[in-house]
Write a protein that holds these residues in place. Structure first.
Motif, PDB file in Angstrom:
ATOM      1  N   GLU A  88       0.848  -1.191   0.000  1.00 20.53           N
ATOM      2  CA  GLU A  88       0.000   0.000   0.000  1.00 20.53           C
ATOM      3  C   GLU A  88       0.881   1.236   0.000  1.00 20.53           C
ATOM      4  O   GLU A  88       2.018   1.217   0.505  1.00 20.53           O
ATOM      5  N   VAL A  89       0.362   2.335  -0.579  1.00 22.13           N
ATOM      6  CA  VAL A  89       1.111   3.577  -0.750  1.00 22.13           C
ATOM      7  C   VAL A  89       0.237   4.739  -0.309  1.00 22.13           C
ATOM      8  O   VAL A  89      -0.977   4.753  -0.575  1.00 22.13           O
ATOM      9  N   PHE A  90       0.864   5.722   0.377  1.00 20.63           N
ATOM     10  CA  PHE A  90       0.175   6.938   0.804  1.00 20.63           C
ATOM     11  C   PHE A  90       1.028   8.150   0.419  1.00 20.63           C
ATOM     12  O   PHE A  90       2.258   8.107   0.517  1.00 20.63           O
ATOM     13  N   ASP A  91       0.351   9.233  -0.017  1.00 20.22           N
ATOM     14  CA  ASP A  91       1.031  10.489  -0.314  1.00 20.22           C
ATOM     15  C   ASP A  91       0.009  11.612  -0.173  1.00 20.22           C
ATOM     16  O   ASP A  91      -1.212  11.388  -0.279  1.00 20.22           O
ATOM     17  N   ASP A  92       0.524  12.848   0.090  1.00 23.00           N
ATOM     18  CA  ASP A  92      -0.413  13.957   0.258  1.00 23.00           C
ATOM     19  C   ASP A  92      -1.001  14.432  -1.059  1.00 23.00           C
ATOM     20  O   ASP A  92      -2.070  15.038  -1.078  1.00 23.00           O
ATOM     21  N   TYR A  93      -0.328  14.155  -2.191  1.00 22.64           N
ATOM     22  CA  TYR A  93      -0.872  14.543  -3.490  1.00 22.64           C
ATOM     23  C   TYR A  93      -1.048  13.315  -4.391  1.00 22.64           C
ATOM     24  O   TYR A  93      -2.140  12.809  -4.550  1.00 22.64           O
ATOM     25  N   GLU A  94       0.012  12.822  -4.969  1.00 20.67           N
ATOM     26  CA  GLU A  94      -0.097  11.623  -5.787  1.00 20.67           C
ATOM     27  C   GLU A  94       1.279  10.994  -5.967  1.00 20.67           C
ATOM     28  O   GLU A  94       2.308  11.657  -5.886  1.00 20.67           O
ATOM     29  N   VAL A  95       1.260   9.681  -6.217  1.00 17.26           N
ATOM     30  CA  VAL A  95       2.474   8.924  -6.485  1.00 17.26           C
ATOM     31  C   VAL A  95       2.579   8.726  -7.996  1.00 17.26           C
ATOM     32  O   VAL A  95       1.593   8.361  -8.655  1.00 17.26           O
ATOM     33  N   VAL A  96       3.755   8.977  -8.558  1.00 22.24           N
ATOM     34  CA  VAL A  96       3.942   8.876 -10.004  1.00 22.24           C
ATOM     35  C   VAL A  96       4.747   7.652 -10.413  1.00 22.24           C
ATOM     36  O   VAL A  96       4.827   7.329 -11.605  1.00 22.24           O
ATOM     37  N   GLY A  97       5.342   6.960  -9.470  1.00 26.56           N
ATOM     38  CA  GLY A  97       6.121   5.784  -9.826  1.00 26.56           C
ATOM     39  C   GLY A  97       6.641   5.071  -8.595  1.00 26.56           C
ATOM     40  O   GLY A  97       6.517   5.542  -7.461  1.00 26.56           O
ATOM     41  N   GLY A  98       7.205   3.911  -8.818  1.00 25.74           N
ATOM     42  CA  GLY A  98       7.759   3.126  -7.725  1.00 25.74           C
ATOM     43  C   GLY A  98       8.563   1.954  -8.255  1.00 25.74           C
ATOM     44  O   GLY A  98       8.441   1.571  -9.430  1.00 25.74           O
ATOM     45  N   THR A  99       9.375   1.399  -7.399  1.00 26.66           N
ATOM     46  CA  THR A  99      10.258   0.308  -7.787  1.00 26.66           C
ATOM     47  C   THR A  99      10.363  -0.690  -6.640  1.00 26.66           C
ATOM     48  O   THR A  99      10.388  -0.297  -5.470  1.00 26.66           O
ATOM     49  N   ALA A 100      10.404  -1.952  -7.004  1.00 27.58           N
ATOM     50  CA  ALA A 100      10.707  -3.023  -6.052  1.00 27.58           C
ATOM     51  C   ALA A 100      12.112  -3.530  -6.362  1.00 27.58           C
ATOM     52  O   ALA A 100      12.363  -4.013  -7.472  1.00 27.58           O
ATOM     53  N   ARG A 101      13.002  -3.385  -5.415  1.00 23.63           N
ATOM     54  CA  ARG A 101      14.393  -3.836  -5.601  1.00 23.63           C
ATOM     55  C   ARG A 101      14.604  -5.131  -4.836  1.00 23.63           C
ATOM     56  O   ARG A 101      14.328  -5.226  -3.630  1.00 23.63           O
ATOM     57  N   ILE A 102      15.094  -6.138  -5.556  1.00 17.93           N
ATOM     58  CA  ILE A 102      15.359  -7.456  -4.983  1.00 17.93           C
ATOM     59  C   ILE A 102      16.861  -7.698  -5.062  1.00 17.93           C
ATOM     60  O   ILE A 102      17.451  -7.646  -6.148  1.00 17.93           O
ATOM     61  N   GLU A 103      17.476  -7.975  -3.898  1.00 16.24           N
ATOM     62  CA  GLU A 103      18.899  -8.207  -3.810  1.00 16.24           C
ATOM     63  C   GLU A 103      19.158  -9.549  -3.137  1.00 16.24           C
ATOM     64  O   GLU A 103      18.407  -9.959  -2.239  1.00 16.24           O
ATOM     65  N   LEU A 104      20.206 -10.201  -3.564  1.00 19.22           N
ATOM     66  CA  LEU A 104      20.564 -11.502  -3.007  1.00 19.22           C
ATOM     67  C   LEU A 104      21.067 -11.332  -1.576  1.00 19.22           C
ATOM     68  O   LEU A 104      21.939 -10.499  -1.304  1.00 19.22           O
ATOM     69  N   ASP A 105      20.518 -12.133  -0.667  1.00 20.16           N
ATOM     70  CA  ASP A 105      20.966 -12.151   0.727  1.00 20.16           C
ATOM     71  C   ASP A 105      22.016 -13.253   0.863  1.00 20.16           C
ATOM     72  O   ASP A 105      21.735 -14.363   1.324  1.00 20.16           O
ATOM     73  N   LEU A 106      23.223 -12.933   0.430  1.00 17.74           N
ATOM     74  CA  LEU A 106      24.267 -13.955   0.337  1.00 17.74           C
ATOM     75  C   LEU A 106      24.624 -14.549   1.686  1.00 17.74           C
ATOM     76  O   LEU A 106      24.999 -15.729   1.782  1.00 17.74           O
ATOM     77  N   ALA A 107      24.473 -13.765   2.750  1.00 17.19           N
ATOM     78  CA  ALA A 107      24.853 -14.267   4.076  1.00 17.19           C
ATOM     79  C   ALA A 107      23.958 -15.418   4.525  1.00 17.19           C
ATOM     80  O   ALA A 107      24.369 -16.230   5.360  1.00 17.19           O
ATOM     81  N   HIS A 108      22.731 -15.502   4.023  1.00 15.28           N
ATOM     82  CA  HIS A 108      21.801 -16.545   4.450  1.00 15.28           C
ATOM     83  C   HIS A 108      21.648 -17.656   3.409  1.00 15.28           C
ATOM     84  O   HIS A 108      20.769 -18.505   3.560  1.00 15.28           O
ATOM     85  N   VAL A 109      22.459 -17.642   2.360  1.00 17.33           N
ATOM     86  CA  VAL A 109      22.404 -18.707   1.364  1.00 17.33           C
ATOM     87  C   VAL A 109      23.123 -19.936   1.893  1.00 17.33           C
ATOM     88  O   VAL A 109      24.212 -19.847   2.475  1.00 17.33           O
ATOM     89  N   ASP A 110      22.497 -21.089   1.724  1.00 20.53           N
ATOM     90  CA  ASP A 110      23.102 -22.356   2.121  1.00 20.53           C
ATOM     91  C   ASP A 110      24.172 -22.709   1.096  1.00 20.53           C
ATOM     92  O   ASP A 110      23.876 -23.241   0.032  1.00 20.53           O
ATOM     93  N   ARG A 111      25.428 -22.403   1.414  1.00 23.31           N
ATOM     94  CA  ARG A 111      26.517 -22.538   0.463  1.00 23.31           C
ATOM     95  C   ARG A 111      26.973 -23.986   0.376  1.00 23.31           C
ATOM     96  O   ARG A 111      28.030 -24.379   0.897  1.00 23.31           O
ATOM     97  N   ARG A 112      26.182 -24.798  -0.295  1.00 24.58           N
ATOM     98  CA  ARG A 112      26.533 -26.197  -0.515  1.00 24.58           C
ATOM     99  C   ARG A 112      26.389 -26.529  -1.989  1.00 24.58           C
ATOM    100  O   ARG A 112      25.699 -25.858  -2.736  1.00 24.58           O
ATOM    101  N   TYR A 113      27.055 -27.624  -2.371  1.00 24.46           N
ATOM    102  CA  TYR A 113      26.979 -28.147  -3.732  1.00 24.46           C
ATOM    103  C   TYR A 113      27.380 -27.060  -4.726  1.00 24.46           C
ATOM    104  O   TYR A 113      28.459 -26.486  -4.631  1.00 24.46           O
ATOM    105  N   GLY A 114      26.503 -26.768  -5.679  1.00 28.18           N
ATOM    106  CA  GLY A 114      26.860 -25.795  -6.705  1.00 28.18           C
ATOM    107  C   GLY A 114      26.932 -24.373  -6.199  1.00 28.18           C
ATOM    108  O   GLY A 114      27.446 -23.492  -6.896  1.00 28.18           O
ATOM    109  N   LEU A 115      26.423 -24.102  -4.996  1.00 26.16           N
ATOM    110  CA  LEU A 115      26.458 -22.751  -4.454  1.00 26.16           C
ATOM    111  C   LEU A 115      27.723 -22.481  -3.658  1.00 26.16           C
ATOM    112  O   LEU A 115      27.863 -21.414  -3.056  1.00 26.16           O
ATOM    113  N   THR A 116      28.659 -23.430  -3.615  1.00 22.47           N
ATOM    114  CA  THR A 116      29.910 -23.233  -2.888  1.00 22.47           C
ATOM    115  C   THR A 116      30.784 -22.184  -3.563  1.00 22.47           C
ATOM    116  O   THR A 116      31.450 -21.389  -2.892  1.00 22.47           O
ATOM    117  N   ALA A 117      30.787 -22.171  -4.875  1.00 20.46           N
ATOM    118  CA  ALA A 117      31.620 -21.221  -5.615  1.00 20.46           C
ATOM    119  C   ALA A 117      31.120 -19.793  -5.402  1.00 20.46           C
ATOM    120  O   ALA A 117      29.957 -19.557  -5.064  1.00 20.46           O
TER     121      ALA A 117
END
Length: 862
Positions: free
Chosen positions: A312-341
């Motif tokens: 949900e979004v709130f503004d006193d006048y109007e919203v003209v745009g927005g972005t969802a940014r998704i970033e890898l949480d490398l610290a919580h990745v299970d670094r096994r098998y092919g993810l070891t590298a």
């Protein structure tokens, strides 16, 4: 009564009517004589009320006024000269002309002869009485005020419209400025005493009106931040000055006595106009707050593998745009098998937020719907941050949400393994040797049941060879992405392969649902798999109905119908609803038991073989079967040659790497030059000889032909079969022709690839051709079954025309039902999914404007 008395009495009664008609003639005369005068007066009044005297220089205003007065006097003089006052005779003539027989003129006439003849006088009196009766019906004549022939350009209408605009949007009080213009006080006033005007224009996105500063009371003045203040100083330069602290301007600032000044209010402060009639305000700015955005629910996966995230979004006048940014949480990745590298460098995922198509954008709720199933971070820990931007350029951020990136799940073990290898390859190019090793282990000497179709095995080996070749010369990003796309298509075929047998599809749906129950799948996955089970069950029941109904009608055996178990469609629906309800409640043991009961019930239903097809239908099906067998042989031989390119020392059919589908050495018959499909041990020998004449001839000729020529010959044979294909006109027959057309296009692509020695592409196209051939054979079989059903007629009572679930066959056979279409929760779920998809596509700016306008109209309607 005498003739004269009758005439006078009738004319007296017409006195009022004649008076009104005379007034109408006067109105016509005045309108035609003086319309230019009031047209000029209307235009001048509209200009004065709209403030033309305040904008135009005094000299131009005085000259325009003089010309207007001069033109008005001239047109008035012309009108007076042309005007003629209407007389009573004019009114009588106009009124008499509208009455039949001119009765008024008849009443005023005298007889020329027969004055002393009583008979003539009696006739004349009767005539006078009749005319008097006609005058009693006389009505006043409306004036003709049309001026189109005098004013062909409609100037009078333009002037009237301008006057109305001046009355609505101008000020009548400004008409008094004409007196100053006539006396010259306006010019002398500017010279004698200074004056000023000011306007405050808020930013356009606020939607607020412009303020006239002269009308604002002295004291506190509250305006929107970013408003533009425009001031104009009239009179002697320096007589008035402007002092302000709201703009925050630094550096070179224009003179305080500048006649015209403009600046933007960026801070609280004062605004003062010094001099005669000075004024001072304390300006208070209304701050534009940054937008607020918040995630209102948990990220979930839709039935098609799309991520859904409400916000949900709130503004006193109007919203003209927005972005969802998704970033890898490398610290919580299970670094096994092919993810070891160490992972290859990747930019964060930026996805635009959907905005309302219409309505208020100051406060709204929406759902972000995106499919990240093919991204390397699918199912890995990520962080999601939403950002909203308003028209002023300010941004607001939500809290960072840590989630496992929702994506499509794969429940087939082999498909899941392929997806994992694809992820490892995209994670780091260093994993390429390991991926090749695992794929080689999967495809080396596969046991029965791992690969459900030979084409899947061929595609796996082709991808493996390409990966090993790329590794030898260096794996670029483009080649890596190309292999990732091929692995994705392979996984989809393994997971959702085009199953020709309805029972096999039903069993696969049950197995996948059971696997999801064991693995603790999400509610969205449960919903998707349950919907797949429902559809597979429907297909299986239609297959049962098509095979059973004709046999019962031909044999007339009612005992089978009496002894067979019948189920109502609602019973089956309730069983599947109960299974889904138990899984959603977390009662997996009970749900699995109910699923096993449903599976046993469906397996125990007897499938009887209906009457075999004959004649033209048999020949068409046999011909397509032979074409499919020949195409399979060509695909096997192309794969063998692809293998020999990487292992040139191996002998045909005996290469250690050239293992057939079942793990034997070169078991495909194409390796022996027959061009047929690989024969398993359980395949009858007669099947390979069903079309021995034609196949033998082609097999003999194939020794002297290249693969491209043989593919071309097979394409021509398919064209011949399509020209003689039965079942035309029915939906199933049309589907069969469409599928065979796709098969022909795939064969053309395979032929072109073979002639260019691109064996990997040729194998892919040949696999597509075989899939399309199977689709066409299945649709043709349904079309032939429908034709046989229609030709035999319906000889049983409607109550006996039932499928294994006890449903009425209807006028189309197996798919009919006594009730309307399926209603309930699934319908609303499907409608919701369709609406979400339309909303998502409408929010994609890269789509054509015509398509987005169409989608917006759909949303407005539904």
């Amino acid at each position: 009564m005498s003739n004269r008395t009758t005439s006078e009495t009738a004319l007296k009664r017409l006195g009022f009517v004649l008076g009104l008609t005379r007034l109408g003639l006067l109105a016509e005369t005045l309108t035609r004589a003086f319309w230019p005068v009031w047209t000029i007066l209307f235009a001048c009044a509209a200009a004065v009320m709209m403030g033309a005297l305040d904008v135009l220089p005094f000299e131009i205003s005085w000259a325009a006024g003089f010309l207007a007065v001069l033109a008005s006097c001239w047109f008035a003089a012309v009108g007076i000269r042309q005007m003629r006052w209407p007389s009573r005779e004019d009114a009588i003539s106009r009124l008499d002309a509208t009455l039949p027989g001119r009765p008024i003129q008849a009443l005023r006439d005298d007889p020329a002869i027969g004055r002393k003849d009583d008979g003539s006088q009696a006739i004349w009196q009767a005539h006078q009485d009749r005319m008097a009766q006609r005058t009693a019906e006389a009505r006043a004549i409306a004036p003709d005020l049309r001026l189109s022939r005098f004013d062909p350009f409609g100037l009078r209408y333009i002037a009237t419209l301008l006057l109305l605009i001046g009355l609505l949007f101008g000020s009548v009080a400004r008409v008094g400025d004409i007196k100053e213009l006539a006396s010259g006080d306006a010019a002398s006033g500017l010279a004698a005493g200074p004056t000023w005007e000011g306007w405050i224009e808020p930013p356009a996105y606020t939607g607020k009106p412009t303020l006239y500063l002269n009308d604002q009371p002295i004291g506190d003045l509250e305006i929107a931040e970013g408003s533009t203040i425009l001031l104009r100083l009239y009179g002697e330069v320096g007589a008035l000055t402007v002092a302000e602290t709201v703009s925050g301007r630094v550096g070179e600032i224009p003179s305080a006595a500048e006649p015209e000044q403009s600046f933007v209010a960026t801070q609280d402060g004062t605004l003062e106009i010094g001099g005669a009639g000075d004024a001072k305000w304390r300006v208070i700015l209304t701050k534009d707050r940054a937008p607020e955005v918040a995630i209102t629910g948990q990220a979930d996966t839709s039935a098609r593998g799309e991520m859904t995230l409400p916000f949900e979004v709130f503004d006193d006048y109007e919203v003209v745009g927005g972005t969802a940014r998704i970033e890898l949480d490398l610290a919580h990745v299970d670094r096994r098998y092919g993810l070891t590298a160490e992972p290859d460098s990747r930019e964060p995922i930026d996805v635009p937020l959907p905005l309302p198509i219409a309505g208020d954008r100051s406060a709204f709720e929406e759902t972000l719907i995106e499919d990240f199933s093919q991204h390397v971070w699918a199912h890995l820990p990520v962080t999601v941050t939403l950002t909203a931007q308003d028209a002023a350029g300010q941004e607001g951020q939500s809290i960072t949400l840590p989630i496992d990136l929702p994506a499509r799940g794969f429940f087939d073990p082999l498909a899941a393994a392929v997806i994992e290898m694809r992820r490892d390859l995209l994670w780091s190019k260093e994993n390429a040797p390991r991926v090749a090793q695992v794929m080689r282990a999967l495809s080396h000497n596969p046991v029965d049941g791992i690969f459900k179709r030979e084409t899947d095995y061929l595609r796996t080996r082709a991808i493996l060879r390409r990966l090993e070749a790329f590794n030898a010369y260096g794996l670029s990003d483009e080649k890596r992405d190309e292999l990732a796309d091929a692995l994705w298509e392979l996984a989809l075929n393994l997971e959702d392969g085009n199953l020709g047998n309805a029972l096999e599809r039903l069993q696969q749906a049950q197995d996948r649902l059971a696997e999801a129950m064991k693995n603790g799948a999400s509610d969205s996955e449960i919903e998707r798999l349950m919907q797949e089970l429902r559809e597979a069950t429907e297909d299986y029941m239609r297959e049962l109905a098509r095979r059973n109904q004709q046999e019962g009608e031909q044999s007339g055996d009612q005992q089978q119908a009496q002894n067979s178990m019948q189920m109502d469609q609602d019973d089956l629906q309730r069983m599947m609803d109960r299974i889904q309800e138990l899984m959603e409640q977390g009662r997996m043991a009970e749900a699995q038991q109910a699923l096993e009961e449903l599976q046993r019930m469906l397996e125990n239903m007897q499938v009887t073989q209906g009457p075999s097809q004959s004649g033209e239908g048999d020949q068409a099906m046999q011909g397509l079967s032979d074409t499919l067998r020949e195409q399979q042989g060509l695909s096997d031989e192309a794969f063998r040659e692809l293998q020999e390119q990487f292992n040139p020392n191996a002998q045909a059919g005996q290469s250690g790497e050239n293992e057939g589908f079942s793990g034997g050495e070169g078991r495909g018959t194409a390796h022996d030059g027959t061009g047929g499909e690989g024969q398993g041990e359980g395949e009858a020998e007669g099947e390979g000889q069903a079309n021995s004449g034609q196949s033998g001839q082609q097999g003999g000729e194939s020794e002297d032909m290249g693969l491209g020529d043989r593919q071309q010959a097979l394409r021509q044979e398919l064209d011949r079969q399509m020209r003689n294909l039965p079942g035309g006109g029915s939906p199933e027959g049309d589907d069969a022709r469409e599928s065979l057309g796709r098969a022909g296009e795939a064969m053309d692509g395979a032929e072109e690839a073979l002639r260019q020695d691109d064996l990997a592409t040729a194998i892919d196209r040949q696999a597509e051709a075989m899939d399309a051939l199977r689709d066409g054979m299945r649709s043709l079989g349904e079309a032939l079954a429908q034709e046989q059903q229609g030709s035999q007629g319906n000889t049983q009572a409607q109550g006996e025309n039932r499928d294994p679930l006890g449903r009425s066959q209807g006028n189309r056979g197996a798919a009919g039902t006594d009730d309307g279409l399926l209603q309930g929760e699934d319908v609303y779920r499907q409608a919701r999914r369709l609406l979400d998809e339309i909303r998502r596509r409408a929010g994609e700016a890269e789509r054509p404007e015509v398509e987005r306008n169409y989608l917006e109209r759909l949303l407005d309607r539904f």
